[in-house]
Design a protein around this motif. Structure first.
Motif, short mmCIF file in Angstrom:
data_model
loop_
_atom_site.label_atom_id
_atom_site.label_comp_id
_atom_site.label_asym_id
_atom_site.label_seq_id
_atom_site.Cartn_x
_atom_site.Cartn_y
_atom_site.Cartn_z
N GLY A 15 0.80 -1.22 0.00
CA GLY A 15 0.00 0.00 0.00
C GLY A 15 0.83 1.26 0.00
O GLY A 15 0.42 2.27 -0.58
N VAL A 16 1.98 1.25 0.65
CA VAL A 16 2.81 2.46 0.73
C VAL A 16 3.53 2.65 -0.60
O VAL A 16 4.25 1.76 -1.07
N VAL A 17 3.34 3.82 -1.23
CA VAL A 17 3.97 4.08 -2.52
C VAL A 17 5.06 5.12 -2.45
O VAL A 17 5.90 5.24 -3.35
N TYR A 42 -0.09 6.38 0.52
CA TYR A 42 -0.52 5.03 0.19
C TYR A 42 -1.63 5.05 -0.85
O TYR A 42 -2.29 6.08 -1.07
N LYS A 43 -1.83 3.89 -1.47
CA LYS A 43 -2.91 3.70 -2.43
C LYS A 43 -3.50 2.32 -2.23
O LYS A 43 -2.79 1.37 -1.88
N ASP A 44 -4.82 2.21 -2.46
CA ASP A 44 -5.51 0.91 -2.45
C ASP A 44 -5.33 0.17 -1.14
O ASP A 44 -5.02 -1.03 -1.11
N GLY A 45 -5.52 0.88 -0.04
CA GLY A 45 -5.43 0.23 1.26
C GLY A 45 -4.02 0.24 1.82
O GLY A 45 -3.05 0.54 1.13
N ASP A 95 -3.64 9.47 1.75
CA ASP A 95 -4.20 8.72 0.63
C ASP A 95 -3.84 9.48 -0.66
O ASP A 95 -4.37 10.56 -0.92
N LEU A 96 -2.94 8.93 -1.44
CA LEU A 96 -2.43 9.65 -2.61
C LEU A 96 -3.52 9.94 -3.63
O LEU A 96 -3.51 11.00 -4.27
#
Length: 266
Positions: A15-17, A42-45, A95-96
């Motif tokens: 999740g962390v981008v 993060y993205k998608d949880g 949340d990106l």
């Protein structure tokens, strides 16, 4: 001090981008005792248990408490307060995808002000974008945060226009404060004054094309901007530091505040 490998380890969590340094340390305005603010985009949880496992390997207290996304309220998304080597290091979720949506809004002059614990002025949604613009990217394997940071280099004129137009609220607040002053309601007057000064700080930053991401230090920052009224910081701090208790004192404070409002928004 942040372990040098920590940002990359965090990006290994599902999740962390991207990980960024934010706050006063990113802007070079910190004191020796200032916290280190790490933005975890993060993205998608977000795999919070995996984050806790990483935190337990670096924190002074291995029993680290991390929230789920949304655990701190609707705008400050969640995270945890850690101490690493005796130093406060805050992990703050972002949340990106939501940040991208907010950036789209800012470009057309849309913003929100939401109720959020820890933000007595209210959370201005544009702060999401300002955080990206002012941060130092520490880890970004796919370049997603870096690309957004490049896009936010220039302050959107439409957002500036919208925030300056929102300055009407300052005069409205003082009208209510003047009525409360007659009855000696110093608490209500103080609340109106704080928000009045905050609105003026937003206007001054927007007019100068500068991002304002937090109430902390906003008065001093506004006072340093081109176009700020003479001695803005000193005058604003004096108003908030001595609101008064008796009707005459409160009325005098409101009158002085009106002078500042007139000089900023007309």
């Amino acid at each position: 001090m942040i372990p040098t490998d920590l940002p990359d380890r965090l990006c290994g969590v599902e999740g962390v981008v991207a990980v960024a340094l934010g706050g006063s340390r990113a802007r070079g305005e910190h004191r020796p005792d200032s916290d280190w603010d790490l933005g975890l985009y993060y993205k998608d949880g977000l795999d919070v248990p995996a984050l806790r496992a990483v935190a337990a390997t670096v924190a002074d207290d291995p029993e680290v408490v991390l929230t789920a996304p949304g655990g701190w309220g609707p705008w400050v998304d969640g995270g945890g307060w850690l101490r690493i080597g005796g130093v406060a290091v805050d992990w703050i979720y972002r949340d990106l995808d939501r940040v991208h949506r907010t950036w789209t809004d800012c470009q057309v002059g849309r913003y929100e002000v939401g109720v959020q614990a820890g933000h007595p002025l209210g959370f201005y949604s544009s702060a999401y974008v300002g955080e990206v613009a002012l941060c130092q990217v520490l880890a970004d394997p796919a370049g997603q945060l870096t690309r957004l940071k490049e896009q936010t280099r220039d302050y959107p004129p439409a957002l500036a226009d919208a925030l300056v137009a929102g300055g009407w609220e300052a005069g409205f607040l003082l009208s209510g404060a003047a009525k409360a002053a007659v009855g000696g309601d110093s608490g209500y007057v103080a609340g109106c004054l704080f928000r009045t000064i905050g609105v003026l700080a937003q206007v001054l930053h927007a007019r100068a094309g500068r991002w304002l991401v937090n109430e902390k230090g906003m008065i001093a920052a506004a006072g340093r901007l081109p176009g700020a009224p003479p001695h803005f910081e000193q005058r604003a701090q004096a108003l908030l530091g001595a609101v008064g208790r008796r009707p005459a004192e409160l009325a005098a404070t409101v009158g002085a505040a009106r002078e500042l409002v007139t000089e900023v928004v007309g």
